[in-house]
Design a protein around this motif. Structure first.
Motif, short mmCIF file in Angstrom:
data_model
loop_
_atom_site.label_atom_id
_atom_site.label_comp_id
_atom_site.label_asym_id
_atom_site.label_seq_id
_atom_site.Cartn_x
_atom_site.Cartn_y
_atom_site.Cartn_z
N ILE A 239 -32.53 -56.06 50.11
CA ILE A 239 -33.52 -56.69 49.43
C ILE A 239 -32.98 -57.59 49.04
N ASN A 240 -33.94 -58.66 50.22
CA ASN A 240 -33.58 -60.06 50.00
C ASN A 240 -33.32 -61.19 48.85
N HIS A 241 -34.65 -61.41 48.02
CA HIS A 241 -34.69 -62.03 46.88
C HIS A 241 -33.63 -61.16 46.11
N CYS A 242 -33.07 -60.57 46.12
CA CYS A 242 -31.80 -59.69 45.06
C CYS A 242 -30.38 -59.95 46.15
N LYS A 243 -30.52 -60.22 47.06
CA LYS A 243 -29.01 -60.36 47.97
C LYS A 243 -28.50 -59.09 48.05
N THR A 244 -29.15 -57.98 47.97
CA THR A 244 -28.75 -56.63 47.80
C THR A 244 -29.09 -55.65 48.61
N ALA A 245 -28.12 -54.98 49.12
CA ALA A 245 -28.51 -53.93 49.63
C ALA A 245 -28.40 -52.39 49.60
N ILE A 246 -29.60 -51.19 49.82
CA ILE A 246 -28.76 -50.47 49.16
C ILE A 246 -28.97 -49.17 50.68
N LEU A 247 -28.41 -48.25 50.35
CA LEU A 247 -28.32 -46.66 51.59
C LEU A 247 -27.80 -45.93 50.48
N SER A 248 -28.09 -44.59 51.41
CA SER A 248 -27.09 -43.96 50.58
C SER A 248 -25.66 -43.86 50.82
N LYS A 249 -25.18 -42.99 50.13
CA LYS A 249 -23.91 -42.55 49.20
C LYS A 249 -23.78 -41.79 51.04
N THR A 250 -24.26 -41.04 51.47
CA THR A 250 -23.45 -40.32 52.64
C THR A 250 -23.85 -40.88 54.26
N ASP A 251 -24.96 -42.44 54.11
CA ASP A 251 -25.16 -43.80 55.13
C ASP A 251 -23.89 -44.42 55.25
N TYR A 252 -23.42 -44.26 53.74
CA TYR A 252 -22.37 -45.75 53.69
C TYR A 252 -21.00 -45.09 54.07
N ASP A 253 -20.74 -43.90 53.33
CA ASP A 253 -19.40 -42.79 54.07
C ASP A 253 -19.25 -43.23 55.65
N SER A 254 -20.62 -42.32 56.19
CA SER A 254 -20.31 -42.08 57.75
C SER A 254 -19.86 -43.71 58.30
N LEU A 255 -20.73 -45.07 57.70
CA LEU A 255 -20.22 -46.46 58.76
C LEU A 255 -19.08 -46.24 58.23
N ASN A 256 -18.89 -46.34 57.59
CA ASN A 256 -16.77 -46.64 56.82
C ASN A 256 -16.43 -45.84 57.60
N LEU A 257 -16.30 -44.29 58.49
CA LEU A 257 -15.41 -43.32 58.68
C LEU A 257 -15.32 -43.74 60.45
N ALA A 258 -16.96 -44.34 61.00
CA ALA A 258 -16.68 -43.98 62.20
C ALA A 258 -16.18 -45.71 61.87
N ILE A 259 -16.13 -46.67 61.68
CA ILE A 259 -15.30 -48.27 61.55
C ILE A 259 -13.66 -47.23 61.58
N GLN A 260 -13.31 -46.86 60.89
CA GLN A 260 -12.53 -45.81 60.86
C GLN A 260 -11.90 -45.64 61.88
N HIS A 261 -12.25 -44.58 62.97
CA HIS A 261 -11.94 -43.67 64.06
C HIS A 261 -12.09 -44.70 65.24
N LEU A 262 -13.06 -45.46 64.83
CA LEU A 262 -13.01 -46.56 66.05
C LEU A 262 -12.04 -47.51 66.50
N HIS A 263 -11.15 -47.90 64.80
CA HIS A 263 -10.52 -49.07 64.96
C HIS A 263 -9.44 -47.91 65.47
N ALA A 264 -8.83 -46.64 64.86
CA ALA A 264 -8.04 -45.95 65.29
C ALA A 264 -7.97 -45.65 66.71
N LEU A 265 -9.12 -45.36 67.19
CA LEU A 265 -9.22 -45.61 68.95
C LEU A 265 -8.82 -46.50 69.38
N TRP A 266 -9.29 -47.15 69.37
CA TRP A 266 -9.02 -49.31 70.08
C TRP A 266 -7.31 -49.37 69.91
N ILE A 267 -7.03 -48.57 68.72
CA ILE A 267 -5.20 -49.07 68.71
C ILE A 267 -4.68 -47.94 69.88
N THR A 268 -5.31 -46.47 69.72
CA THR A 268 -4.29 -45.90 70.93
C THR A 268 -4.95 -46.36 72.61
#
Length: 113
Positions: free
Chosen positions: A67-96
């Motif tokens: 929602i550009n005029h409000c400078k806001t984004a909305i997504l499901s909690k499941t999608d938000y959690d999936s994105l954060n989990l993927a970032i953490q997973h890839l970061h750990a894999l990147w370190i190894t």
């Protein structure tokens, strides 16, 4: 990479929970994911690529309403959690994948015969 605190609100609409956050914050999460994925991809073997494909392409699987005029984004909690989990997973894999294995300076070398 610097850690950033992201503030968001959770809104319950019926049986679905949504995350509401600033556009800049969702863009930051997506850029972080993209950066890690592009750094990591060339280092993966074919087997690792297959095993981690979902984490590498999570941004194509989630749905974000912007929602550009409000400078806001909305997504499901499941999608938000999936994105954060993927970032953490890839970061750990990147370190190894960045850790190299070799003999330490304290270990004696094998004698020459």
């Amino acid at each position: 990479m610097r850690k950033k605190t992201i503030k968001y609100s959770i809104v319950d609409l019926g049986a679905i929970r949504y995350v509401v956050l600033r556009l800049a914050d969702i863009d930051s999460l997506i850029q972080t994911h993209h950066h890690i994925a592009t750094e990591l991809a060339p280092r993966l073997s074919d087997d690792q690529w297959s095993a981690h494909r979902a984490s590498l392409y999570i941004t194509q699987q989630i749905h974000v309403d912007r929602i550009n005029h409000c400078k806001t984004a909305i997504l499901s909690k499941t999608d938000y959690d999936s994105l954060n989990l993927a970032i953490q997973h890839l970061h750990a894999l990147w370190i190894t994948t960045c850790v190299t294995v070799g003999s330490s300076a304290d270990e004696p070398s094998a004698p020459n015969q």
